[in-house]
Design an enzyme around this catalytic site. Structure first.
Site, short mmCIF file in Angstrom:
data_model
loop_
_atom_site.label_atom_id
_atom_site.label_comp_id
_atom_site.label_asym_id
_atom_site.label_seq_id
_atom_site.Cartn_x
_atom_site.Cartn_y
_atom_site.Cartn_z
CG ASP A 1 6.53 -2.95 9.57
OD1 ASP A 1 7.21 -3.42 8.64
OD2 ASP A 1 6.15 -1.76 9.61
NE ARG B 1 -2.54 0.04 3.61
CZ ARG B 1 -3.35 0.51 4.54
NH1 ARG B 1 -4.66 0.44 4.36
NH2 ARG B 1 -2.91 1.05 5.65
CG ASP C 1 2.82 -2.66 8.82
OD1 ASP C 1 2.85 -1.74 7.99
OD2 ASP C 1 3.06 -3.86 8.52
CB THR D 1 -2.59 7.16 -2.48
OG1 THR D 1 -1.85 5.95 -2.72
CG2 THR D 1 -1.82 8.33 -3.07
C1 PRP Z 1 -1.08 -4.81 4.58
C2 PRP Z 1 -1.89 -6.07 4.76
C3 PRP Z 1 -2.75 -6.08 3.53
C4 PRP Z 1 -3.00 -4.61 3.29
C5 PRP Z 1 -4.39 -4.28 3.76
O1 PRP Z 1 -0.04 -4.98 3.71
O2 PRP Z 1 -1.11 -7.22 4.91
O3 PRP Z 1 -2.14 -6.67 2.39
O4 PRP Z 1 -2.05 -3.90 4.07
O5 PRP Z 1 -4.72 -2.97 3.46
P1 PRP Z 1 -5.87 -2.59 2.43
O6 PRP Z 1 -7.04 -3.47 2.73
O7 PRP Z 1 -6.11 -1.13 2.73
O8 PRP Z 1 -5.34 -2.78 1.03
P2 PRP Z 1 1.02 -3.81 3.35
O9 PRP Z 1 0.59 -3.11 2.12
O10 PRP Z 1 1.27 -2.98 4.56
O11 PRP Z 1 2.32 -4.63 2.93
P3 PRP Z 1 3.24 -5.61 3.82
O12 PRP Z 1 2.44 -6.86 4.09
O13 PRP Z 1 4.39 -5.85 2.91
O14 PRP Z 1 3.63 -4.89 5.09
N1 URA Z 2 -2.29 -3.07 7.01
C1 URA Z 2 -1.88 -3.45 8.25
O1 URA Z 2 -0.91 -4.21 8.39
N2 URA Z 2 -2.55 -2.98 9.31
C2 URA Z 2 -3.62 -2.18 9.21
O2 URA Z 2 -4.21 -1.80 10.24
C3 URA Z 2 -4.02 -1.79 7.92
C4 URA Z 2 -3.35 -2.26 6.84
#
Ligand code: PRP
Ligand code: URA
Length: 209
Positions: A203, A104, A200, A108
């Site tokens: 993370d 994400r 997150d 945005t």
């Molecule tokens: C997180 C999570 C989802 C997404 C959800 O991933 O694991 O994939 O956010 O958010 P959304 O419903 O608003 O799209 P992130 O993009 O943070 O990537 P990561 O798993 O690499 O940390």
């Molecule tokens: N992705 C995450 O990992 N946590 C949130 O709360 C939203 C998006």
């Protein structure tokens, strides 16, 4: 909503509470994600078809059920979905694993795809997409768009924590897909993080922040 299944099992509720705690470290967090994936997977796969086969026990010949039907593909959304794969493979060791890379944009909140590799004959498989977090729904919607574009038809999705906004957006975009949710939270904050959520997920699984 007919295609959304909310988990009610006290073990799932307890483990999600443990995940949420700020004081839960990486090691324990990973273990909880794996255990919740097993418990949610058990529920999500409750409608797998069976067929009868003849077997021989030490006592006698008998006819007993085994899992029938399509082969399975587990598809984590990178990165955080990776944490749920071992739990799903504990249930279905013969499943193939595809990967969809999506992050994400911090400003945005729009998801950006960066990788997609699905197992062959995807159109013949039951596909279980796993991602711990359903926030705006953008990542899961795009992941399922991509799977459908590659021929996937029979799709279930499992998310440990969801925001109402994400559930609404997802069910609107993919009303044919079964969605399994561990806990439905209150709302998104101004950074599109789930409240109360767990922060997150990527993370916390990988110890990157
Ligand atoms: C997180 C999570 C989802 C997404 C959800 O991933 O694991 O994939 O956010 O958010 P959304 O419903 O608003 O799209 P992130 O993009 O943070 O990537 P990561 O798993 O690499 O940390
Ligand atoms: N992705 C995450 O990992 N946590 C949130 O709360 C939203 C998006």
């Amino acid at each position: 909503m007919a295609n959304v299944h909310y988990m009610n099992h006290p073990l799932i509720k307890h483990k999600i509470t443990m995940m949420r705690k700020e004081s839960t470290g990486t090691n324990e967090f990973r273990k909880l994600v794996e255990e919740i994936a097993i418990l949610m997977g058990y529920e999500a796969l409750a409608d797998l078809p069976t067929r009868d086969v003849e077997i021989k026990t030490p006592i006698e010949d008998t006819v007993q059920p085994v899992i029938d039907g399509k082969k399975m593909a587990i598809v984590p959304i990178l990165r955080a979905g990776l944490g749920m794969v071992s739990g799903m493979l504990a249930l279905v060791p013969s499943a193939k694993v595809g990967h969809i890379g999506m992050y994400r944009d911090e400003e945005t909140h729009i998801p950006h795809p960066y990788y997609c590799k699905l197992p062959p004959f995807i159109e013949q498989r039951l596909i279980v997409v796993v991602d711990p977090m359903l926030a705006t729904g953008g990542s899961l919607i795009d992941a399922v768009n991509e799977i459908k574009a590659q021929g996937g038809k029979d799709i279930k999705c499992m998310c440990i924590i969801a925001a109402p906004e994400g559930v609404e957006a997802f069910t609107k975009a993919h009303p044919d897909v079964e969605l399994y949710i561990g806990a439905l939270d209150r709302c998104l904050n101004e950074k599109a993080y789930i409240c109360p959520g767990l922060g997150d997920a990527g993370d916390r699984i990988f110890g990157t922040k």
